[in-house]
Design a protein around this motif. Structure first.
Motif, PDB file in Angstrom:
ATOM      1  N   PRO A   1     -20.208  44.798  12.754  1.00  0.00           N
ATOM      2  CA  PRO A   1     -19.129  45.127  13.687  1.00  0.00           C
ATOM      3  C   PRO A   1     -19.337  46.508  14.310  1.00  0.00           C
TER       4      PRO A   1
ATOM      5  N   SER B   1     -13.411  46.439  23.590  1.00  0.00           N
ATOM      6  CA  SER B   1     -13.957  45.736  24.756  1.00  0.00           C
ATOM      7  C   SER B   1     -13.023  44.643  25.252  1.00  0.00           C
ATOM      8  N   TYR B   2     -12.052  44.236  24.453  1.00  0.00           N
ATOM      9  CA  TYR B   2     -11.160  43.135  24.815  1.00  0.00           C
ATOM     10  C   TYR B   2      -9.683  43.503  24.789  1.00  0.00           C
TER      11      TYR B   2
ATOM     12  N   SER C   1      -9.097  43.520  14.285  1.00  0.00           N
ATOM     13  CA  SER C   1      -9.980  42.948  15.295  1.00  0.00           C
ATOM     14  C   SER C   1      -9.642  41.480  15.506  1.00  0.00           C
ATOM     15  N   ARG C   2     -10.283  40.891  16.493  1.00  0.00           N
ATOM     16  CA  ARG C   2     -10.053  39.476  16.771  1.00  0.00           C
ATOM     17  C   ARG C   2     -10.889  38.585  15.861  1.00  0.00           C
ATOM     18  N   GLY C   3     -11.903  39.146  15.211  1.00  0.00           N
ATOM     19  CA  GLY C   3     -12.742  38.386  14.285  1.00  0.00           C
ATOM     20  C   GLY C   3     -11.966  37.984  13.048  1.00  0.00           C
TER      21      GLY C   3
ATOM     22  N   THR D   1     -16.547  36.210  11.145  1.00  0.00           N
ATOM     23  CA  THR D   1     -16.740  36.326  12.590  1.00  0.00           C
ATOM     24  C   THR D   1     -16.508  37.754  13.081  1.00  0.00           C
ATOM     25  N   LEU D   2     -16.599  38.732  12.177  1.00  0.00           N
ATOM     26  CA  LEU D   2     -16.516  40.130  12.587  1.00  0.00           C
ATOM     27  C   LEU D   2     -17.854  40.637  13.116  1.00  0.00           C
TER      28      LEU D   2
ATOM     29  N   ASP E   1     -18.461  42.223  16.646  1.00  0.00           N
ATOM     30  CA  ASP E   1     -17.143  42.373  17.275  1.00  0.00           C
ATOM     31  C   ASP E   1     -16.715  43.836  17.264  1.00  0.00           C
ATOM     32  N   ASP E   2     -15.860  44.210  18.200  1.00  0.00           N
ATOM     33  CA  ASP E   2     -15.243  45.539  18.196  1.00  0.00           C
ATOM     34  C   ASP E   2     -14.102  45.536  17.181  1.00  0.00           C
ATOM     35  N   VAL E   3     -14.055  46.586  16.368  1.00  0.00           N
ATOM     36  CA  VAL E   3     -13.002  46.726  15.363  1.00  0.00           C
ATOM     37  C   VAL E   3     -12.360  48.092  15.551  1.00  0.00           C
TER      38      VAL E   3
END
Length: 168
Positions: A35, A49-50, A150-152, A158-159, A162-164
């Motif tokens: 991550p 990023s999201y 995060s979204r993960g 699913t991290l 991903d951005d955390v």
């Protein structure tokens, strides 16, 4: 007939041997993604990023009020840590699947189901969403804790990549 059976058995054993070598000796996942942690602090938005995520408040109560008047207050095994969050998705609706606390030794604490706070936070695009996450943490481990969201998903790993948001 026996020769065909022998050939089939040898072929299966060879396939099993090759599969064993591939899974045990070759590093197929040599480039595992980790991550991306974006650091922040309470009262300041972390730009992912999201989405933009801001921890607005952190409180350590010993108990949490029930959702309805016929239930009893919920008491923490240690101390509840209530983390108030404002999240705004940038480009598309987001569901925040992972929210946890991490202590100074790297131990992760998941949300307390007993407390009855936010489970998953779904945010609409451009619309601020407010949530309170509750954690039941031993009082001796409060110092140095960080909140990560995060979204993960931790359960399905699913991290990776991903951005955390990592809020001190």
């Amino acid at each position: 007939m026996r020769l065909n059976r022998l050939r089939s058995t040898v072929a299966v054993l060879a396939a099993l041997g090759v599969g064993h070598v591939i899974t045990t000796h070759l590093d197929v996942n040599s480039e595992q993604l980790h991550p991306f942690y974006e650091s922040g602090r309470v009262g300041h938005a972390v730009h992912l990023s999201y989405a933009d995520v801001e921890v607005t408040d952190v409180r350590p109560p010993m108990s949490v009020s029930p959702r309805s008047s016929d239930e009893l207050a919920r008491k923490a095994g240690g101390v509840f840590v209530l983390v108030s969050v404002t999240a705004t998705a940038d480009r598309e609706p987001i569901s925040f699947q992972a929210a946890f606390l991490v202590d100074d030794k790297g131990r992760m604490y998941r949300k307390s189901e007993k407390a009855g706070c936010a489970i998953n936070t779904d945010t609409g695009t451009g619309v601020p969403t407010y949530a309170v996450y509750c954690f039941d943490v031993p009082a001796s481990r409060l110092a140095g804790m960080r909140f990560q969201i995060s979204r993960g998903n931790l359960i399905y790993s699913t991290l990776a990549g991903d951005d955390v948001a990592d809020v001190d």
